[in-house]
Write a protein that holds these residues in place. Structure first.
Motif, PDB file in Angstrom:
ATOM      1  N   VAL A   6       0.877  -1.166   0.000  1.00  0.00           N
ATOM      2  CA  VAL A   6       0.000   0.000   0.000  1.00  0.00           C
ATOM      3  C   VAL A   6       0.917   1.219   0.000  1.00  0.00           C
ATOM      4  CG1 VAL A   6      -0.166  -0.002   2.526  1.00  0.00           C
ATOM      5  CG2 VAL A   6      -1.892   1.182   1.172  1.00  0.00           C
ATOM      6  N   TYR A   7       0.508   2.276  -0.692  1.00  0.00           N
ATOM      7  CA  TYR A   7       1.372   3.436  -0.893  1.00  0.00           C
ATOM      8  C   TYR A   7       0.730   4.706  -0.343  1.00  0.00           C
ATOM      9  CZ  TYR A   7       3.859   0.411  -4.169  1.00  0.00           C
ATOM     10  OH  TYR A   7       4.565  -0.626  -4.736  1.00  0.00           O
ATOM     11  N   PHE A   8       1.585   5.619   0.106  1.00  0.00           N
ATOM     12  CA  PHE A   8       1.166   6.945   0.547  1.00  0.00           C
ATOM     13  C   PHE A   8       2.013   7.970  -0.195  1.00  0.00           C
ATOM     14  CE2 PHE A   8       0.290   3.953   3.884  1.00  0.00           C
ATOM     15  CZ  PHE A   8      -0.955   4.323   4.365  1.00  0.00           C
ATOM     16  N   ILE A   9       1.361   9.032  -0.657  1.00  0.00           N
ATOM     17  CA  ILE A   9       2.080  10.050  -1.426  1.00  0.00           C
ATOM     18  C   ILE A   9       2.654  11.090  -0.473  1.00  0.00           C
ATOM     19  CG2 ILE A   9       1.920  11.791  -3.237  1.00  0.00           C
ATOM     20  CD1 ILE A   9      -0.448  10.247  -4.378  1.00  0.00           C
ATOM     21  N   GLU A  10       3.970  11.167  -0.434  1.00  0.00           N
ATOM     22  CA  GLU A  10       4.654  12.174   0.376  1.00  0.00           C
ATOM     23  C   GLU A  10       4.646  13.517  -0.340  1.00  0.00           C
ATOM     24  OE1 GLU A  10       9.096  12.024   1.339  1.00  0.00           O
ATOM     25  OE2 GLU A  10       8.164  11.081   3.087  1.00  0.00           O
ATOM     26  N   SER A  11       4.917  13.488  -1.635  1.00  0.00           N
ATOM     27  CA  SER A  11       4.831  14.685  -2.480  1.00  0.00           C
ATOM     28  C   SER A  11       4.698  14.229  -3.920  1.00  0.00           C
ATOM     29  CB  SER A  11       6.060  15.576  -2.305  1.00  0.00           C
ATOM     30  OG  SER A  11       7.238  14.909  -2.736  1.00  0.00           O
ATOM     31  N   GLY A  12       3.913  14.969  -4.690  1.00  0.00           N
ATOM     32  CA  GLY A  12       3.726  14.620  -6.087  1.00  0.00           C
ATOM     33  C   GLY A  12       2.271  14.318  -6.409  1.00  0.00           C
ATOM     34  N   GLU A  13       2.052  13.670  -7.540  1.00  0.00           N
ATOM     35  CA  GLU A  13       0.703  13.309  -7.967  1.00  0.00           C
ATOM     36  C   GLU A  13       0.737  11.977  -8.690  1.00  0.00           C
ATOM     37  OE1 GLU A  13      -2.179  16.507  -9.223  1.00  0.00           O
ATOM     38  OE2 GLU A  13      -0.303  17.575  -9.595  1.00  0.00           O
ATOM     39  N   VAL A  14      -0.330  11.196  -8.495  1.00  0.00           N
ATOM     40  CA  VAL A  14      -0.423   9.862  -9.080  1.00  0.00           C
ATOM     41  C   VAL A  14      -1.773   9.720  -9.765  1.00  0.00           C
ATOM     42  CG1 VAL A  14      -0.557   7.382  -8.579  1.00  0.00           C
ATOM     43  CG2 VAL A  14       1.151   8.789  -7.423  1.00  0.00           C
ATOM     44  N   LYS A  15      -1.738   9.190 -10.971  1.00  0.00           N
ATOM     45  CA  LYS A  15      -2.981   8.918 -11.707  1.00  0.00           C
ATOM     46  C   LYS A  15      -3.302   7.438 -11.603  1.00  0.00           C
ATOM     47  CE  LYS A  15      -3.022   8.948 -16.291  1.00  0.00           C
ATOM     48  NZ  LYS A  15      -3.051   9.459 -17.685  1.00  0.00           N
ATOM     49  N   ILE A  16      -4.537   7.156 -11.185  1.00  0.00           N
ATOM     50  CA  ILE A  16      -5.031   5.783 -11.142  1.00  0.00           C
ATOM     51  C   ILE A  16      -5.948   5.594 -12.345  1.00  0.00           C
ATOM     52  CG2 ILE A  16      -6.243   4.035  -9.784  1.00  0.00           C
ATOM     53  CD1 ILE A  16      -3.690   5.031  -8.456  1.00  0.00           C
ATOM     54  N   TYR A  17      -5.657   4.592 -13.166  1.00  0.00           N
ATOM     55  CA  TYR A  17      -6.484   4.385 -14.351  1.00  0.00           C
ATOM     56  C   TYR A  17      -6.561   2.901 -14.686  1.00  0.00           C
ATOM     57  CZ  TYR A  17      -2.238   3.657 -17.166  1.00  0.00           C
ATOM     58  OH  TYR A  17      -1.054   3.163 -17.679  1.00  0.00           O
ATOM     59  N   ARG A  18      -7.622   2.574 -15.394  1.00  0.00           N
ATOM     60  CA  ARG A  18      -7.841   1.198 -15.840  1.00  0.00           C
ATOM     61  C   ARG A  18      -7.778   1.147 -17.368  1.00  0.00           C
ATOM     62  NH1 ARG A  18     -10.296  -2.215 -12.120  1.00  0.00           N
ATOM     63  NH2 ARG A  18     -11.193  -3.419 -13.847  1.00  0.00           N
ATOM     64  N   THR A  19      -7.483  -0.019 -17.892  1.00  0.00           N
ATOM     65  CA  THR A  19      -7.454  -0.227 -19.328  1.00  0.00           C
ATOM     66  C   THR A  19      -8.349  -1.407 -19.671  1.00  0.00           C
ATOM     67  OG1 THR A  19      -5.161   0.555 -19.395  1.00  0.00           O
ATOM     68  CG2 THR A  19      -5.983  -0.596 -21.338  1.00  0.00           C
ATOM     69  N   ASP A  20      -9.294  -1.203 -20.633  1.00  0.00           N
ATOM     70  CA  ASP A  20     -10.192  -2.298 -20.989  1.00  0.00           C
ATOM     71  C   ASP A  20      -9.550  -3.202 -22.039  1.00  0.00           C
ATOM     72  OD1 ASP A  20     -10.451  -1.090 -23.498  1.00  0.00           O
ATOM     73  OD2 ASP A  20     -12.386  -0.174 -23.036  1.00  0.00           O
ATOM     74  N   ALA A  21     -10.305  -4.201 -22.484  1.00  0.00           N
ATOM     75  CA  ALA A  21      -9.767  -5.199 -23.409  1.00  0.00           C
ATOM     76  C   ALA A  21      -9.342  -4.588 -24.739  1.00  0.00           C
ATOM     77  CB  ALA A  21     -10.799  -6.295 -23.639  1.00  0.00           C
ATOM     78  N   ASN A  22      -9.918  -3.444 -25.081  1.00  0.00           N
ATOM     79  CA  ASN A  22      -9.584  -2.780 -26.339  1.00  0.00           C
ATOM     80  C   ASN A  22      -8.471  -1.748 -26.182  1.00  0.00           C
ATOM     81  OD1 ASN A  22     -11.659  -4.158 -27.792  1.00  0.00           O
ATOM     82  ND2 ASN A  22     -13.169  -2.763 -26.866  1.00  0.00           N
ATOM     83  N   GLY A  23      -7.912  -1.658 -24.979  1.00  0.00           N
ATOM     84  CA  GLY A  23      -6.833  -0.713 -24.738  1.00  0.00           C
ATOM     85  C   GLY A  23      -7.292   0.692 -24.404  1.00  0.00           C
ATOM     86  N   LYS A  24      -8.601   0.880 -24.244  1.00  0.00           N
ATOM     87  CA  LYS A  24      -9.126   2.205 -23.915  1.00  0.00           C
ATOM     88  C   LYS A  24      -8.861   2.518 -22.445  1.00  0.00           C
ATOM     89  CE  LYS A  24     -13.397   4.956 -23.834  1.00  0.00           C
ATOM     90  NZ  LYS A  24     -12.751   6.148 -24.430  1.00  0.00           N
ATOM     91  N   GLU A  25      -8.368   3.707 -22.194  1.00  0.00           N
ATOM     92  CA  GLU A  25      -8.009   4.117 -20.834  1.00  0.00           C
ATOM     93  C   GLU A  25      -9.179   4.799 -20.139  1.00  0.00           C
ATOM     94  OE1 GLU A  25      -5.189   7.589 -19.152  1.00  0.00           O
ATOM     95  OE2 GLU A  25      -4.105   6.031 -20.278  1.00  0.00           O
TER      96      GLU A  25
END
Length: 226
Positions: free
Chosen positions: A46-65
């Protein structure tokens, strides 16, 4: 231990409990564009952000984000996978140079078992995440595309905004129009068109790429009046 104290999840902990977490914590650095983990990988930490920004995203079977959320200082991710073996449900990518605190999931589970206060705080955070996802799903079902974009900017103002003068909220986000569209399931053209409309109404003021001044109160009134 001082940086851990800044994390919302750990603010109420006693020094002795925080020291235990510090012992099992590992600092990591992710450069801009680097992945922290990939969707489908075995969940190990499990992660905690000390500084910065993180994008959480999923990718479907067709590669769409599909962008799930954008996280910043103090945020924890992922919020699932405790006390059962699962894979990471999405991808996590650093959108700027990001400093992280990583804790092995098994070590964090042991801390939760021995600290009911921390467990209840985590439960509250997870409940907030579930409510946010419910709101977003409801918006997709009940609102038209214009209203969805308005709600998205209001959510960004609430979660990533900094209050400025004259009632403006400054939102700095590395999400382009395609990212914004993927977050709510509409086309990039719809987002671009709506941004132009909101700009003409002086409800949002696009600045440099990914930066907006938002009239939060007026934007809320716009949503209520639609």
């Amino acid at each position: 231990m001082g940086n851990l104290r800044k994390m919302p999840l750990f603010k109420g902990l006693r020094d002795a409990d925080l020291a235990v977490i510090a012992e099992i914590s590992v600092k990591k650095h992710a450069e801009k564009g680097a992945h922290i983990f990939f969707q489908g990988d075995p969940q190990e930490a499990v992660y905690f952000i000390e500084s910065g920004e993180v994008k959480i995203y999923r990718t479907d079977a067709n590669g769409k984000e599909q962008v799930v959320t954008l996280l910043r200082d103090g945020d924890m991710f992922p919020h699932v996978g405790f006390f059962r073996k699962i894979s990471y449900p999405a991808n996590a990518m650093a959108v700027v140079d990001t400093n992280l605190v990583a804790i092995r999931i098994t070590d964090f589970e042991n801390v939760l078992l021995n600290n009911p206060q921390l467990t209840m705080t985590l439960y509250g955070v997870m409940s907030d995440e579930i409510l946010d996802l419910q709101d977003r799903l409801e918006a997709q079902i009940l609102n038209n595309a214009y209203e969805q974009v308005v709600k998205l900017f209001l959510r960004l103002a609430r979660t990533h905004g900094v209050q400025e003068k004259d009632g403006l909220v400054l939102v700095k986000t590395p999400l382009n129009n395609s990212d914004l569209a993927n977050m709510i399931g509409v086309t990039r053209e719809t987002v671009s068109r709506t941004i132009r409309q909101l700009k003409e109404k002086n409800l949002i003021l696009p600045q440099e790429k990914g930066t907006y001044f938002i009239h939060q109160e007026k934007l809320t009134e716009e949503l209520l009046g639609v």
